[in-house]
Motif scaffolding. Structure first.
Motif, PDB file in Angstrom:
ATOM      1  N   HIS A 130       7.161  16.578  15.143  1.00 56.12           N
ATOM      2  CA  HIS A 130       8.553  16.279  17.266  1.00 56.12           C
ATOM      3  C   HIS A 130       8.378  17.245  17.227  1.00 56.12           C
ATOM      4  O   HIS A 130       7.418  17.936  19.282  1.00 56.12           O
ATOM      5  CB  HIS A 130       9.098  15.505  16.731  1.00 56.12           C
ATOM      6  CG  HIS A 130       9.671  14.370  16.305  1.00 56.12           C
ATOM      7  ND1 HIS A 130       8.439  12.937  17.438  1.00 56.12           N
ATOM      8  CD2 HIS A 130       9.596  13.691  15.141  1.00 56.12           C
ATOM      9  CE1 HIS A 130       8.854  12.055  16.344  1.00 56.12           C
ATOM     10  NE2 HIS A 130       9.825  11.891  14.892  1.00 56.12           N
ATOM     11  N   LEU A 131       8.803  18.619  16.986  1.00 63.01           N
ATOM     12  CA  LEU A 131       8.795  19.867  17.425  1.00 63.01           C
ATOM     13  C   LEU A 131       7.296  20.852  17.828  1.00 63.01           C
ATOM     14  O   LEU A 131       7.068  21.301  18.702  1.00 63.01           O
ATOM     15  CB  LEU A 131       9.620  20.594  17.132  1.00 63.01           C
ATOM     16  CG  LEU A 131      11.025  20.596  16.750  1.00 63.01           C
ATOM     17  CD1 LEU A 131      11.649  21.343  15.881  1.00 63.01           C
ATOM     18  CD2 LEU A 131      11.429  20.547  18.136  1.00 63.01           C
ATOM     19  N   VAL A 132       6.566  20.305  16.507  1.00 69.88           N
ATOM     20  CA  VAL A 132       5.272  21.095  16.222  1.00 69.88           C
ATOM     21  C   VAL A 132       4.495  19.945  16.193  1.00 69.88           C
ATOM     22  O   VAL A 132       3.845  20.074  14.661  1.00 69.88           O
ATOM     23  CB  VAL A 132       5.501  22.017  15.491  1.00 69.88           C
ATOM     24  CG1 VAL A 132       3.897  23.066  15.658  1.00 69.88           C
ATOM     25  CG2 VAL A 132       6.707  22.912  15.750  1.00 69.88           C
ATOM     26  N   PRO A 133       3.520  18.869  17.158  1.00 68.21           N
ATOM     27  CA  PRO A 133       3.025  17.598  16.327  1.00 68.21           C
ATOM     28  C   PRO A 133       1.535  18.869  16.486  1.00 68.21           C
ATOM     29  O   PRO A 133       0.508  17.938  14.923  1.00 68.21           O
ATOM     30  CB  PRO A 133       2.649  17.102  17.610  1.00 68.21           C
ATOM     31  CG  PRO A 133       3.078  18.103  18.983  1.00 68.21           C
ATOM     32  CD  PRO A 133       4.246  18.948  18.053  1.00 68.21           C
ATOM     33  N   ASP A 134       1.210  19.902  16.988  1.00 61.62           N
ATOM     34  CA  ASP A 134      -0.051  19.982  16.576  1.00 61.62           C
ATOM     35  C   ASP A 134       0.005  21.772  16.310  1.00 61.62           C
ATOM     36  O   ASP A 134      -0.360  22.632  17.346  1.00 61.62           O
ATOM     37  CB  ASP A 134      -1.395  19.991  17.217  1.00 61.62           C
ATOM     38  CG  ASP A 134      -2.830  19.958  17.274  1.00 61.62           C
ATOM     39  OD1 ASP A 134      -3.189  21.168  15.898  1.00 61.62           O
ATOM     40  OD2 ASP A 134      -3.666  19.871  17.622  1.00 61.62           O
ATOM     41  N   ILE A 135      -0.418  22.018  14.744  1.00 68.14           N
ATOM     42  CA  ILE A 135       0.315  23.937  14.871  1.00 68.14           C
ATOM     43  C   ILE A 135      -1.192  24.065  15.478  1.00 68.14           C
ATOM     44  O   ILE A 135      -1.239  25.540  15.898  1.00 68.14           O
ATOM     45  CB  ILE A 135       0.353  24.290  13.667  1.00 68.14           C
ATOM     46  CG1 ILE A 135      -0.934  24.128  12.185  1.00 68.14           C
ATOM     47  CG2 ILE A 135       1.341  23.251  13.016  1.00 68.14           C
ATOM     48  CD1 ILE A 135      -1.234  24.617  11.682  1.00 68.14           C
ATOM     49  N   THR A 136      -2.775  23.748  15.887  1.00 72.11           N
ATOM     50  CA  THR A 136      -3.621  24.343  16.300  1.00 72.11           C
ATOM     51  C   THR A 136      -3.365  24.401  17.555  1.00 72.11           C
ATOM     52  O   THR A 136      -4.597  24.946  18.534  1.00 72.11           O
ATOM     53  CB  THR A 136      -4.810  23.790  15.739  1.00 72.11           C
ATOM     54  OG1 THR A 136      -4.994  22.734  16.276  1.00 72.11           O
ATOM     55  CG2 THR A 136      -4.736  24.077  14.311  1.00 72.11           C
ATOM     56  N   SER A 137      -2.626  23.711  18.546  1.00 68.93           N
ATOM     57  CA  SER A 137      -2.733  22.999  20.004  1.00 68.93           C
ATOM     58  C   SER A 137      -2.018  25.144  20.630  1.00 68.93           C
ATOM     59  O   SER A 137      -1.520  26.007  19.754  1.00 68.93           O
ATOM     60  CB  SER A 137      -1.257  22.389  20.032  1.00 68.93           C
ATOM     61  OG  SER A 137      -0.533  22.432  20.226  1.00 68.93           O
ATOM     62  N   VAL A 138      -2.591  24.745  21.846  1.00 68.55           N
ATOM     63  CA  VAL A 138      -1.897  25.728  22.238  1.00 68.55           C
ATOM     64  C   VAL A 138      -0.401  25.823  23.601  1.00 68.55           C
ATOM     65  O   VAL A 138       0.979  26.935  23.382  1.00 68.55           O
ATOM     66  CB  VAL A 138      -2.032  26.140  23.776  1.00 68.55           C
ATOM     67  CG1 VAL A 138      -3.189  26.013  24.235  1.00 68.55           C
ATOM     68  CG2 VAL A 138      -1.661  24.779  24.970  1.00 68.55           C
ATOM     69  N   GLY A 139       0.236  24.692  22.185  1.00 64.60           N
ATOM     70  CA  GLY A 139       2.118  24.725  22.487  1.00 64.60           C
ATOM     71  C   GLY A 139       2.680  25.513  21.477  1.00 64.60           C
ATOM     72  O   GLY A 139       3.939  25.357  20.817  1.00 64.60           O
ATOM     73  N   TYR A 140       1.950  25.765  20.211  1.00 64.32           N
ATOM     74  CA  TYR A 140       2.597  26.636  19.209  1.00 64.32           C
ATOM     75  C   TYR A 140       2.368  28.092  18.739  1.00 64.32           C
ATOM     76  O   TYR A 140       0.781  28.549  18.940  1.00 64.32           O
ATOM     77  CB  TYR A 140       2.361  25.558  17.825  1.00 64.32           C
ATOM     78  CG  TYR A 140       2.681  26.672  16.790  1.00 64.32           C
ATOM     79  CD1 TYR A 140       4.257  26.893  16.569  1.00 64.32           C
ATOM     80  CD2 TYR A 140       2.069  27.154  15.052  1.00 64.32           C
ATOM     81  CE1 TYR A 140       4.932  26.984  15.150  1.00 64.32           C
ATOM     82  CE2 TYR A 140       3.070  27.754  14.183  1.00 64.32           C
ATOM     83  CZ  TYR A 140       4.048  27.659  14.157  1.00 64.32           C
ATOM     84  OH  TYR A 140       4.641  27.821  12.536  1.00 64.32           O
TER      85      TYR A 140
END
Length: 470
Positions: A274-284
Protein backbone atom coordinates in the motif's frame (compact mmCIF):
# COMPACT_ATOMS: atom_id res chain seq x y z
CA UNK A 1 37.29 25.19 -7.66
CA UNK A 2 40.97 25.92 -7.01
CA UNK A 3 42.27 26.54 -3.50
CA UNK A 4 43.14 30.16 -4.32
CA UNK A 5 39.56 30.82 -5.44
CA UNK A 6 38.17 29.31 -2.23
CA UNK A 7 40.49 31.49 -0.17
CA UNK A 8 39.46 34.55 -2.18
CA UNK A 9 35.77 33.96 -1.51
CA UNK A 10 36.48 33.49 2.19
CA UNK A 11 38.52 36.70 2.26
CA UNK A 12 35.75 38.66 0.52
CA UNK A 13 33.22 37.45 3.10
CA UNK A 14 35.57 38.09 6.02
CA UNK A 15 36.24 41.65 4.87
CA UNK A 16 32.50 42.22 4.55
CA UNK A 17 32.08 40.92 8.09
CA UNK A 18 34.82 43.24 9.38
CA UNK A 19 33.09 46.21 7.74
CA UNK A 20 29.77 45.32 9.39
CA UNK A 21 30.47 42.90 12.25
CA UNK A 22 27.11 43.25 14.00
CA UNK A 23 24.26 42.99 11.51
CA UNK A 24 21.10 44.74 12.63
CA UNK A 25 17.83 42.96 13.27
CA UNK A 26 16.43 44.51 10.09
CA UNK A 27 19.36 43.24 7.99
CA UNK A 28 18.97 39.71 9.31
CA UNK A 29 15.24 39.73 8.70
CA UNK A 30 15.83 40.89 5.14
CA UNK A 31 18.31 38.06 4.54
CA UNK A 32 15.77 35.49 5.75
CA UNK A 33 13.04 36.99 3.58
CA UNK A 34 15.36 36.89 0.58
CA UNK A 35 16.09 33.24 1.28
CA UNK A 36 12.36 32.55 1.37
CA UNK A 37 11.89 34.38 -1.94
CA UNK A 38 14.69 32.39 -3.55
CA UNK A 39 12.96 29.13 -2.61
CA UNK A 40 9.46 30.19 -3.62
CA UNK A 41 10.53 31.72 -6.92
CA UNK A 42 12.42 28.57 -7.92
CA UNK A 43 10.61 25.71 -6.23
CA UNK A 44 9.71 23.85 -9.44
CA UNK A 45 13.26 24.14 -10.74
CA UNK A 46 14.56 22.92 -7.36
CA UNK A 47 12.31 19.85 -7.42
CA UNK A 48 13.33 19.06 -11.00
CA UNK A 49 17.04 19.40 -10.24
CA UNK A 50 16.82 17.11 -7.22
CA UNK A 51 14.90 14.51 -9.23
CA UNK A 52 17.59 14.60 -11.92
CA UNK A 53 20.26 14.03 -9.29
CA UNK A 54 18.47 10.98 -7.87
CA UNK A 55 17.31 9.64 -11.22
CA UNK A 56 13.86 9.34 -9.69
CA UNK A 57 12.42 11.04 -6.65
CA UNK A 58 8.79 11.99 -6.01
CA UNK A 59 8.26 15.73 -6.20
CA UNK A 60 6.06 15.39 -3.12
CA UNK A 61 8.96 14.10 -1.03
CA UNK A 62 11.07 17.10 -2.01
CA UNK A 63 8.20 19.48 -1.28
CA UNK A 64 7.54 18.03 2.17
CA UNK A 65 11.02 17.16 3.42
CA UNK A 66 12.96 20.00 1.86
CA UNK A 67 10.94 23.01 0.76
CA UNK A 68 8.29 23.03 3.50
CA UNK A 69 10.83 22.25 6.21
CA UNK A 70 13.00 25.22 5.27
CA UNK A 71 10.05 27.59 4.86
CA UNK A 72 8.69 26.54 8.26
CA UNK A 73 12.09 27.17 9.85
CA UNK A 74 12.27 30.62 8.28
CA UNK A 75 8.77 31.53 9.46
CA UNK A 76 9.43 30.43 13.03
CA UNK A 77 12.79 32.20 13.09
CA UNK A 78 11.30 35.47 11.83
CA UNK A 79 8.84 35.31 14.71
CA UNK A 80 11.45 34.63 17.42
CA UNK A 81 14.55 36.46 16.22
CA UNK A 82 14.03 39.76 18.03
CA UNK A 83 13.76 37.92 21.35
CA UNK A 84 16.82 35.76 20.62
CA UNK A 85 18.95 38.82 19.84
CA UNK A 86 18.24 40.59 23.13
CA UNK A 87 21.14 40.83 25.58
CA UNK A 88 20.58 38.61 28.61
CA UNK A 89 20.84 40.00 32.10
CA UNK A 90 23.03 37.97 34.45
CA UNK A 91 23.42 38.23 38.22
CA UNK A 92 26.46 39.79 39.87
CA UNK A 93 28.98 38.20 42.13
CA UNK A 94 27.87 39.78 45.40
CA UNK A 95 31.50 40.30 46.40
CA UNK A 96 31.69 42.93 43.68
CA UNK A 97 28.37 44.58 44.45
CA UNK A 98 27.25 47.40 44.12
CA UNK A 99 27.24 48.99 40.72
CA UNK A 100 28.39 46.16 38.45
CA UNK A 101 26.10 45.12 35.59
CA UNK A 102 26.52 41.80 33.76
CA UNK A 103 25.17 40.98 30.33
CA UNK A 104 25.52 38.16 27.81
CA UNK A 105 25.37 39.55 24.28
CA UNK A 106 24.88 37.18 21.32
CA UNK A 107 27.09 38.34 18.45
CA UNK A 108 27.88 36.93 14.98
CA UNK A 109 30.90 34.66 14.62
CA UNK A 110 31.80 35.80 11.09
CA UNK A 111 31.97 33.34 8.17
CA UNK A 112 30.44 29.86 8.45
CA UNK A 113 31.22 26.92 6.15
CA UNK A 114 28.44 24.42 5.41
CA UNK A 115 29.22 21.00 3.89
CA UNK A 116 26.09 19.37 2.49
CA UNK A 117 25.28 15.69 1.78
CA UNK A 118 23.19 14.45 -1.14
CA UNK A 119 20.22 12.77 0.58
CA UNK A 120 18.33 16.00 1.43
CA UNK A 121 20.48 18.56 -0.35
CA UNK A 122 18.18 21.58 -0.08
CA UNK A 123 17.11 20.90 3.50
CA UNK A 124 20.63 20.25 4.74
CA UNK A 125 22.08 23.30 3.03
CA UNK A 126 19.41 25.90 3.75
CA UNK A 127 18.13 24.78 7.16
CA UNK A 128 21.49 25.47 8.82
CA UNK A 129 21.73 28.61 6.69
CA UNK A 130 18.59 29.94 8.38
CA UNK A 131 20.38 29.71 11.73
CA UNK A 132 23.57 31.16 10.24
CA UNK A 133 21.71 34.17 8.84
CA UNK A 134 19.63 34.62 12.00
CA UNK A 135 22.86 34.90 13.98
CA UNK A 136 24.12 37.59 11.55
CA UNK A 137 26.83 35.57 9.78
CA UNK A 138 27.94 35.04 6.20
CA UNK A 139 28.17 31.62 4.60
CA UNK A 140 29.94 29.46 2.05
CA UNK A 141 28.08 26.26 1.11
CA UNK A 142 29.76 23.27 -0.51
CA UNK A 143 27.31 20.93 -2.22
CA UNK A 144 27.77 17.19 -2.77
CA UNK A 145 29.18 15.75 -5.99
CA UNK A 146 25.97 13.67 -6.12
CA UNK A 147 23.86 16.86 -6.25
CA UNK A 148 25.36 18.44 -9.35
CA UNK A 149 22.08 19.54 -10.96
CA UNK A 150 20.92 21.24 -7.76
CA UNK A 151 24.38 22.71 -7.12
CA UNK A 152 24.49 24.23 -10.58
CA UNK A 153 20.98 25.63 -10.16
CA UNK A 154 21.77 27.18 -6.76
CA UNK A 155 25.04 28.60 -8.08
CA UNK A 156 23.09 30.24 -10.88
CA UNK A 157 20.23 31.71 -8.85
CA UNK A 158 21.96 32.62 -5.58
CA UNK A 159 23.65 35.77 -6.99
CA UNK A 160 20.19 37.03 -8.00
CA UNK A 161 19.24 37.21 -4.32
CA UNK A 162 22.50 37.59 -2.36
CA UNK A 163 25.86 39.24 -2.95
CA UNK A 164 28.88 36.96 -2.96
CA UNK A 165 30.09 38.49 0.30
CA UNK A 166 26.94 37.23 2.04
CA UNK A 167 26.37 33.80 0.47
CA UNK A 168 28.47 31.76 -1.93
CA UNK A 169 27.62 28.33 -3.37
CA UNK A 170 30.60 26.06 -4.04
CA UNK A 171 30.33 23.19 -6.57
CA UNK A 172 32.22 19.98 -5.86
CA UNK A 173 34.63 19.14 -8.69
CA UNK A 174 36.23 16.07 -7.17
CA UNK A 175 38.67 17.33 -4.54
CA UNK A 176 37.04 20.45 -3.12
CA UNK A 177 35.78 18.81 0.11
CA UNK A 178 39.10 18.40 1.96
CA UNK A 179 40.32 21.84 0.89
CA UNK A 180 37.01 23.43 1.89
CA UNK A 181 37.08 21.87 5.37
CA UNK A 182 40.67 23.07 5.82
CA UNK A 183 39.71 26.74 5.34
CA UNK A 184 39.93 28.89 8.51
CA UNK A 185 36.18 29.41 8.97
CA UNK A 186 34.76 30.87 12.15
CA UNK A 187 32.53 27.79 12.35
CA UNK A 188 32.07 24.71 10.17
CA UNK A 189 29.00 22.48 9.99
CA UNK A 190 29.22 19.10 8.27
CA UNK A 191 26.45 16.60 7.62
CA UNK A 192 27.45 13.16 6.39
CA UNK A 193 29.05 9.86 7.37
CA UNK A 194 30.96 9.30 10.60
CA UNK A 195 34.14 8.34 8.73
CA UNK A 196 34.11 11.53 6.65
CA UNK A 197 33.20 13.52 9.76
CA UNK A 198 36.45 12.41 11.39
CA UNK A 199 38.42 13.74 8.40
CA UNK A 200 36.50 17.02 8.43
CA UNK A 201 37.18 17.47 12.13
CA UNK A 202 40.88 16.69 11.61
CA UNK A 203 41.14 19.32 8.88
CA UNK A 204 39.24 21.90 10.93
CA UNK A 205 41.43 21.25 13.97
CA UNK A 206 44.48 22.62 12.14
CA UNK A 207 42.82 26.05 12.28
CA UNK A 208 41.08 25.45 15.62
CA UNK A 209 37.82 25.90 13.70
CA UNK A 210 34.85 24.87 15.88
CA UNK A 211 32.69 22.24 14.23
CA UNK A 212 29.13 21.00 14.30
CA UNK A 213 29.01 17.43 13.02
CA UNK A 214 25.70 15.86 12.03
CA UNK A 215 26.59 12.24 11.36
CA UNK A 216 24.67 8.98 11.22
CA UNK A 217 24.61 5.65 12.95
CA UNK A 218 22.31 2.70 13.38
CA UNK A 219 19.05 4.06 14.81
CA UNK A 220 16.94 1.40 16.56
CA UNK A 221 13.19 1.12 17.05
CA UNK A 222 11.85 -0.95 19.93
CA UNK A 223 8.30 -2.30 19.74
CA UNK A 224 6.92 -3.35 23.11
CA UNK A 225 4.20 -5.94 23.69
CA UNK A 226 1.60 -3.38 24.77
CA UNK A 227 1.80 -1.21 21.64
CA UNK A 228 -0.59 -1.84 18.70
CA UNK A 229 1.60 -3.83 16.34
CA UNK A 230 -0.11 -2.78 13.12
CA UNK A 231 0.33 0.90 13.96
CA UNK A 232 4.02 0.40 14.73
CA UNK A 233 4.65 -1.54 11.50
CA UNK A 234 2.85 1.08 9.42
CA UNK A 235 4.77 3.98 10.94
CA UNK A 236 8.15 2.25 10.66
CA UNK A 237 7.62 1.17 7.05
CA UNK A 238 6.42 4.65 6.08
CA UNK A 239 9.71 6.04 7.35
CA UNK A 240 11.67 3.21 5.73
CA UNK A 241 10.23 3.81 2.27
CA UNK A 242 10.62 7.60 2.45
CA UNK A 243 13.55 8.60 0.22
CA UNK A 244 14.11 4.82 -0.14
CA UNK A 245 15.47 4.75 3.40
CA UNK A 246 18.31 7.15 2.57
CA UNK A 247 17.91 9.14 5.78
CA UNK A 248 20.40 9.37 8.64
CA UNK A 249 17.55 9.24 11.20
CA UNK A 250 15.65 6.40 9.50
CA UNK A 251 14.91 3.23 11.46
CA UNK A 252 17.98 1.10 10.85
CA UNK A 253 16.81 -1.92 12.84
CA UNK A 254 13.85 -2.87 14.97
CA UNK A 255 13.46 -5.00 18.09
CA UNK A 256 10.24 -7.06 18.00
CA UNK A 257 8.97 -9.26 20.86
CA UNK A 258 9.70 -12.90 19.99
CA UNK A 259 6.01 -13.76 20.30
CA UNK A 260 5.08 -11.03 17.78
CA UNK A 261 7.60 -11.83 15.05
CA UNK A 262 5.37 -13.70 12.61
CA UNK A 263 2.56 -11.19 13.05
CA UNK A 264 5.07 -8.42 12.39
CA UNK A 265 6.20 -10.10 9.15
CA UNK A 266 2.63 -10.74 7.97
CA UNK A 267 1.61 -7.15 8.68
CA UNK A 268 4.69 -5.83 6.88
CA UNK A 269 3.80 -7.92 3.83
CA UNK A 270 0.29 -6.44 3.86
CA UNK A 271 1.21 -2.80 4.56
CA UNK A 272 4.27 -2.37 2.30
CA UNK A 273 2.39 -2.79 -1.03
CA UNK A 274 0.00 0.00 0.00
CA UNK A 275 2.91 2.33 0.73
CA UNK A 276 4.90 1.29 -2.35
CA UNK A 277 2.54 -0.33 -4.88
CA UNK A 278 5.08 -0.12 -7.69
CA UNK A 279 8.80 0.26 -7.05
CA UNK A 280 9.39 1.30 -10.67
CA UNK A 281 7.00 4.24 -10.45
CA UNK A 282 7.90 7.89 -9.93
CA UNK A 283 6.42 7.58 -6.44
CA UNK A 284 9.41 5.64 -5.11
CA UNK A 285 12.89 7.13 -4.89
CA UNK A 286 15.92 5.62 -6.61
CA UNK A 287 19.10 4.75 -4.78
CA UNK A 288 21.43 7.68 -5.38
CA UNK A 289 24.09 5.96 -7.52
CA UNK A 290 25.39 2.61 -8.76
CA UNK A 291 27.89 2.26 -5.93
CA UNK A 292 25.21 2.71 -3.25
CA UNK A 293 22.88 0.32 -5.10
CA UNK A 294 25.60 -2.34 -5.29
CA UNK A 295 26.26 -1.94 -1.57
CA UNK A 296 22.61 -2.72 -0.80
CA UNK A 297 22.62 -5.74 -3.12
CA UNK A 298 25.84 -7.02 -1.53
CA UNK A 299 24.46 -6.49 1.98
CA UNK A 300 21.44 -8.67 1.25
CA UNK A 301 23.56 -11.31 -0.51
CA UNK A 302 25.95 -11.53 2.43
CA UNK A 303 23.08 -11.84 4.93
CA UNK A 304 21.41 -14.55 2.86
CA UNK A 305 24.65 -16.52 2.53
CA UNK A 306 25.08 -16.34 6.30
CA UNK A 307 21.69 -17.98 6.83
CA UNK A 308 19.53 -14.92 7.52
CA UNK A 309 15.85 -15.09 6.70
CA UNK A 310 15.21 -12.59 3.89
CA UNK A 311 11.66 -11.32 3.36
CA UNK A 312 11.03 -9.11 0.31
CA UNK A 313 7.94 -6.97 0.90
CA UNK A 314 7.18 -6.71 -2.82
CA UNK A 315 6.56 -9.15 -5.67
CA UNK A 316 8.79 -6.97 -7.83
CA UNK A 317 12.48 -7.69 -8.23
CA UNK A 318 15.27 -5.15 -7.71
CA UNK A 319 15.99 -3.13 -10.85
CA UNK A 320 19.62 -2.10 -11.27
CA UNK A 321 18.87 -0.07 -14.42
CA UNK A 322 16.80 2.44 -12.45
CA UNK A 323 18.43 1.69 -9.06
CA UNK A 324 15.17 0.67 -7.38
CA UNK A 325 15.23 -1.83 -4.51
CA UNK A 326 12.08 -3.08 -2.73
CA UNK A 327 11.51 -2.84 1.00
CA UNK A 328 13.15 -5.92 2.47
CA UNK A 329 13.32 -7.48 5.95
CA UNK A 330 16.45 -9.26 7.17
CA UNK A 331 15.55 -11.26 10.28
CA UNK A 332 17.73 -12.32 13.23
CA UNK A 333 21.22 -12.77 11.75
CA UNK A 334 22.64 -16.04 13.12
CA UNK A 335 26.21 -14.70 13.09
CA UNK A 336 27.83 -11.44 14.12
CA UNK A 337 29.87 -9.06 12.03
CA UNK A 338 27.61 -8.87 8.97
CA UNK A 339 27.34 -5.54 7.15
CA UNK A 340 23.60 -5.38 7.95
CA UNK A 341 24.53 -5.19 11.65
CA UNK A 342 27.73 -3.20 11.54
CA UNK A 343 27.17 -0.53 8.88
CA UNK A 344 24.51 2.14 8.58
CA UNK A 345 22.06 0.72 6.02
CA UNK A 346 21.01 3.93 4.26
CA UNK A 347 18.55 2.10 2.07
CA UNK A 348 15.22 0.23 2.08
CA UNK A 349 16.48 -2.71 4.18
CA UNK A 350 15.19 -3.26 7.71
CA UNK A 351 17.03 -5.51 10.14
CA UNK A 352 14.61 -7.26 12.52
CA UNK A 353 15.80 -8.62 15.85
CA UNK A 354 13.66 -10.46 18.37
CA UNK A 355 13.78 -10.15 22.15
CA UNK A 356 11.99 -11.51 25.20
CA UNK A 357 13.23 -9.14 27.89
CA UNK A 358 13.98 -5.41 27.86
CA UNK A 359 17.46 -6.04 29.24
CA UNK A 360 18.31 -7.90 26.03
CA UNK A 361 17.65 -4.68 24.16
CA UNK A 362 19.82 -2.67 26.54
CA UNK A 363 22.71 -5.15 26.41
CA UNK A 364 22.67 -5.15 22.61
CA UNK A 365 22.47 -1.38 22.04
CA UNK A 366 24.51 0.05 24.93
CA UNK A 367 27.97 -1.17 23.81
CA UNK A 368 27.45 0.16 20.28
CA UNK A 369 28.25 3.72 19.13
CA UNK A 370 25.52 6.11 20.20
CA UNK A 371 22.89 6.49 17.46
CA UNK A 372 21.42 9.69 16.06
CA UNK A 373 17.94 8.63 17.27
CA UNK A 374 16.03 5.91 19.09
CA UNK A 375 12.35 5.07 18.63
CA UNK A 376 10.55 3.27 21.49
CA UNK A 377 6.96 2.21 20.71
CA UNK A 378 5.04 1.70 23.95
CA UNK A 379 1.87 2.72 25.80
CA UNK A 380 3.79 2.63 29.06
CA UNK A 381 5.41 6.03 29.60
CA UNK A 382 7.63 4.62 32.36
CA UNK A 383 8.97 2.03 29.91
CA UNK A 384 9.61 4.75 27.33
CA UNK A 385 11.48 6.70 30.02
CA UNK A 386 13.46 3.55 30.85
CA UNK A 387 14.75 3.29 27.29
CA UNK A 388 15.38 7.03 27.10
CA UNK A 389 17.40 6.88 30.33
CA UNK A 390 19.35 3.75 29.47
CA UNK A 391 20.10 4.41 25.79
CA UNK A 392 21.89 7.63 24.87
CA UNK A 393 21.12 9.07 21.43
CA UNK A 394 21.00 12.35 19.57
CA UNK A 395 17.19 12.54 19.74
CA UNK A 396 14.08 10.50 20.45
CA UNK A 397 10.63 10.08 19.00
CA UNK A 398 8.27 7.98 21.12
CA UNK A 399 5.65 5.90 19.25
CA UNK A 400 6.80 7.08 15.82
CA UNK A 401 10.00 7.89 13.94
CA UNK A 402 11.62 11.04 12.52
CA UNK A 403 9.01 13.36 14.04
CA UNK A 404 11.44 15.05 16.46
CA UNK A 405 13.61 16.15 13.51
CA UNK A 406 10.75 18.18 12.04
CA UNK A 407 10.15 20.21 15.22
CA UNK A 408 11.46 23.76 14.92
CA UNK A 409 11.69 24.27 18.67
CA UNK A 410 13.71 21.09 19.31
CA UNK A 411 17.48 21.08 18.74
CA UNK A 412 18.73 18.58 16.18
CA UNK A 413 22.10 16.93 16.62
CA UNK A 414 23.98 13.77 17.44
CA UNK A 415 26.12 12.58 20.31
CA UNK A 416 29.40 10.68 20.25
CA UNK A 417 29.82 8.82 16.96
CA UNK A 418 26.54 10.31 15.65
CA UNK A 419 27.78 13.88 15.92
CA UNK A 420 28.27 16.94 18.08
CA UNK A 421 26.53 20.27 18.39
CA UNK A 422 23.00 21.33 17.50
CA UNK A 423 21.02 23.48 15.14
CA UNK A 424 17.32 24.20 14.41
CA UNK A 425 15.48 26.93 16.26
CA UNK A 426 17.04 28.78 19.16
CA UNK A 427 19.85 26.24 19.52
CA UNK A 428 20.86 26.93 15.93
CA UNK A 429 21.01 30.65 16.66
CA UNK A 430 23.18 29.95 19.70
CA UNK A 431 25.49 27.58 17.79
CA UNK A 432 26.36 30.26 15.24
CA UNK A 433 26.62 33.09 17.78
CA UNK A 434 29.28 34.03 20.27
CA UNK A 435 27.55 34.44 23.63
CA UNK A 436 29.80 37.25 24.74
CA UNK A 437 29.96 38.00 28.46
CA UNK A 438 30.27 41.71 29.28
CA UNK A 439 30.64 43.33 32.71
CA UNK A 440 29.97 47.07 33.14
CA UNK A 441 31.81 48.57 36.09
CA UNK A 442 30.38 51.57 38.00
CA UNK A 443 32.24 54.61 39.32
CA UNK A 444 32.60 53.02 42.74
CA UNK A 445 34.05 49.53 42.92
CA UNK A 446 34.56 47.20 45.90
CA UNK A 447 37.35 45.51 43.99
CA UNK A 448 39.65 48.14 45.55
CA UNK A 449 39.30 46.22 48.81
CA UNK A 450 41.35 43.44 47.22
CA UNK A 451 44.20 45.65 45.97
CA UNK A 452 47.67 45.09 47.41
CA UNK A 453 49.51 45.67 49.62
CA UNK A 454 47.65 43.07 51.68
CA UNK A 455 47.18 44.57 55.10
CA UNK A 456 45.77 43.19 58.34
CA UNK A 457 42.41 44.69 57.29
CA UNK A 458 42.45 42.55 54.14
CA UNK A 459 43.23 39.41 56.17
CA UNK A 460 40.36 40.13 58.59
CA UNK A 461 38.03 40.64 55.62
CA UNK A 462 39.22 37.39 54.07
CA UNK A 463 38.60 35.43 57.32
CA UNK A 464 35.11 36.93 57.52
CA UNK A 465 34.36 35.91 53.96
CA UNK A 466 35.65 32.37 54.55
CA UNK A 467 33.31 32.00 57.57
CA UNK A 468 30.43 33.05 55.36
CA UNK A 469 31.20 30.47 52.68
CA UNK A 470 31.74 27.73 55.26
Amino acid sequence: MKQKKLEQVLQIQREAYFSDPIETYETRIQALIQLKRMILDNQDAICNAIELDFGCRPKEETQVAEILMVLAEIKATLKELKYWMKPQRRTNNWLLFPGLKNRVIPQPLGVVGIIVPWNFPLNLSLLPLVSVFAAGNRAMIKMSENSMHLAQLLSKITPLYFPNDKLSMIIETGDVGPRFSALPFDHLIFTGSTDTGRKVMENAAKNLTPVTLELGGKCPAIITENFPLKKAVERILYVKQFNAGQICTSVDYVFVPQSHLERFVDMAKTIAPHLVPDITSVGYTSIINDQAYSRIVDTVAEAEAAGCRIVALSDQFPDAAIRKYPLTLIIDPPVRGLAIEEREIFGPLLLVRTYSDKQQVIKYIQPKPWPLAIYPFTKDISLADFYIDQLMSGGVTVNDALIHVAQHDLPFGGVGASGMGHYHGHEGFLTFSKLRPVSYQSRFSLVRLFYPPYSSSFRRLFRLLMRFFN
